[in-house]
Design an enzyme around this catalytic site. Structure first.
Site, short mmCIF file in Angstrom:
data_model
loop_
_atom_site.label_atom_id
_atom_site.label_comp_id
_atom_site.label_asym_id
_atom_site.label_seq_id
_atom_site.Cartn_x
_atom_site.Cartn_y
_atom_site.Cartn_z
N TYR A 141 28.62 38.08 39.57
CA TYR A 141 30.08 38.19 39.45
C TYR A 141 30.68 38.71 40.76
CZ TYR A 141 34.61 39.64 37.51
OH TYR A 141 35.96 39.80 37.27
N LYS A 145 33.22 36.66 43.34
CA LYS A 145 34.57 37.09 43.69
C LYS A 145 34.70 37.36 45.19
CE LYS A 145 36.30 36.98 39.46
NZ LYS A 145 37.27 35.95 39.07
N1 LIG Z 1 40.22 41.39 31.85
C1 LIG Z 1 40.01 42.21 32.87
O1 LIG Z 1 40.10 43.45 32.74
C2 LIG Z 1 39.66 41.67 34.23
C3 LIG Z 1 39.31 42.54 35.27
C4 LIG Z 1 38.99 42.04 36.51
C5 LIG Z 1 39.06 40.66 36.74
N2 LIG Z 1 39.39 39.82 35.72
C6 LIG Z 1 39.43 38.37 36.02
O2 LIG Z 1 40.49 37.77 35.27
C7 LIG Z 1 40.11 36.47 34.85
C8 LIG Z 1 40.26 36.34 33.33
O3 LIG Z 1 39.43 37.28 32.71
P1 LIG Z 1 39.45 37.55 31.13
O4 LIG Z 1 39.06 38.95 30.96
O5 LIG Z 1 40.73 37.08 30.55
O6 LIG Z 1 38.24 36.60 30.65
P2 LIG Z 1 37.98 35.91 29.24
O7 LIG Z 1 38.64 36.65 28.14
O8 LIG Z 1 36.51 35.67 29.17
O9 LIG Z 1 38.74 34.49 29.37
C9 LIG Z 1 38.29 33.54 30.27
C10 LIG Z 1 39.18 32.32 30.20
O10 LIG Z 1 38.66 31.34 31.13
C11 LIG Z 1 38.38 30.14 30.43
N3 LIG Z 1 37.22 29.50 31.02
C12 LIG Z 1 35.96 30.00 31.14
N4 LIG Z 1 35.16 29.11 31.74
C13 LIG Z 1 35.93 28.01 31.99
C14 LIG Z 1 35.67 26.74 32.58
N5 LIG Z 1 34.45 26.42 33.05
N6 LIG Z 1 36.69 25.86 32.69
C15 LIG Z 1 37.92 26.17 32.22
N7 LIG Z 1 38.23 27.36 31.67
C16 LIG Z 1 37.23 28.26 31.55
C17 LIG Z 1 38.16 30.55 28.98
O11 LIG Z 1 38.50 29.50 28.09
P3 LIG Z 1 37.43 28.53 27.38
O12 LIG Z 1 36.26 29.35 26.97
O13 LIG Z 1 38.24 27.98 26.24
O14 LIG Z 1 37.11 27.48 28.40
C18 LIG Z 1 39.19 31.67 28.83
O15 LIG Z 1 40.46 31.13 28.57
C19 LIG Z 1 38.68 36.25 35.37
O16 LIG Z 1 38.71 35.55 36.60
C20 LIG Z 1 38.16 37.65 35.57
O17 LIG Z 1 37.14 37.73 36.55
C21 LIG Z 1 39.68 40.28 34.47
#
Ligand SMILES: NC(=O)c1ccc[n+]([C@@H]2O[C@H](COP(=O)([O-])OP(=O)(O)OC[C@H]3O[C@@H](n4cnc5c(N)ncnc54)[C@H](OP(=O)(O)O)[C@@H]3O)[C@@H](O)[C@H]2O)c1
Length: 232
Positions: A141, A145
């Site tokens: 990861y 990034k």
């Molecule tokens: N939440 C946090 O606190 C946090 C912190 C730091 C960084 N981030 C970053 O924010 C982003 C979103 O994180 P999240 O926490 O919301 O993750 P999440 O809940 O796991 O959601 C991930 C989203 O990406 C989609 N996805 C995954 N693989 C995909 C693919 N191959 N093609 C198209 N869509 C895909 C999933 O939809 P499907 O499964 O339906 O495809 C889902 O809508 C990420 O880049 C993560 O690294 C989040």
């Protein structure tokens, strides 16, 4: 009306960002591997896996047919895998790089073609405080990034002559969204204690950074990563 494409909009942070952009008057296009459960008159969803070049090109083709031209791209789609590097398989490593880095590249390349033709674009990539923290258990990861941040800088330079910028949001734990829901309280606490501002962020703070980078006036702000919590 400005149009934004948010990848990974089916759930988690991507879905919340899509809803927030709709609330702010944007037209929003989203994609994910699965359908979404919400609908809105200004929201259009495509089922597309960001790692599938053909599916992504099809999505952009369909957008062009429907005269949907994006001003803002938010590369949010991502996955994480949590294990010590010694216990991480090469396949898991490759899977994470493929979604977080190669997928963002595939979508961004198509977006830049559209943005260059129209002379405007704001690309915002979701990175993480894990990069400067080198967080334990996040080898693929963190590498994905870090790669995304470097890709952003290269694309920013390659788009230097156009009114197109490429920036990253270095997210800290976003309260009550997505991946953060799966983290143990102790892991969240450990991450936060390493920050100058040892707290999670809320969606309003995330939108504040997005709106800053997305603004037409931010035309010379490019190749930047804004880390929440005071890291650099
Ligand atoms: N939440 C946090 O606190 C946090 C912190 C730091 C960084 N981030 C970053 O924010 C982003 C979103 O994180 P999240 O926490 O919301 O993750 P999440 O809940 O796991 O959601 C991930 C989203 O990406 C989609 N996805 C995954 N693989 C995909 C693919 N191959 N093609 C198209 N869509 C895909 C999933 O939809 P499907 O499964 O339906 O495809 C889902 O809508 C990420 O880049 C993560 O690294 C989040």
């Amino acid at each position: 009306v400005r149009t934004a494409l948010v990848t990974g909009s089916s759930r988690g942070l991507g879905r919340t960002v899509a809803e927030q952009l709709l609330n702010r008057g944007y037209s929003v296009v989203g994609c994910s591997r699965t359908e979404v459960e919400f609908s809105h008159q200004s929201y259009r969803h495509y089922v597309a896996d960001v790692t599938d070049e053909i599916a992504v090109r099809r999505m952009f083709h369909e957008m062009a047919v429907e005269k949907i031209y994006i001003d803002v791209l938010i590369n949010n789609a991502g996955m994480s895998a949590s294990s010590l590097a010694l216990w991480t398989s090469p396949q898991t490593f490759a899977d994470v790089i493929n979604v977080n880095l190669v997928g963002a590249f595939i979508v961004t390349r198509e977006a830049i073609r559209v943005m260059k033709a129209r002379g405007f674009g704001r690309i915002i990539n979701f990175s993480s405080i894990n990069v400067p923290l080198s967080s334990v258990g996040g080898a693929p990861y963190n590498a994905s990034k870090a790669g995304l941040e470097n890709l952003s800088a290269t694309l920013a330079r390659e788009c230097g002559a156009d009114d197109i910028t490429v920036n990253c949001v270095g997210l800290a734990v976003v309260a009550d969204t997505g991946m953060a829901d799966h983290l143990a309280a102790s892991a969240i606490n450990e991450k936060q204690m390493a920050l100058m501002k040892p707290a999670s962020v809320d969606i309003e703070q995330v939108m504040h950074v997005i709106e800053f980078f997305a603004a037409p006036e931010a035309r010379n702000i490019t190749a930047q990563t804004t880390y929440f919590g005071g890291l650099r």
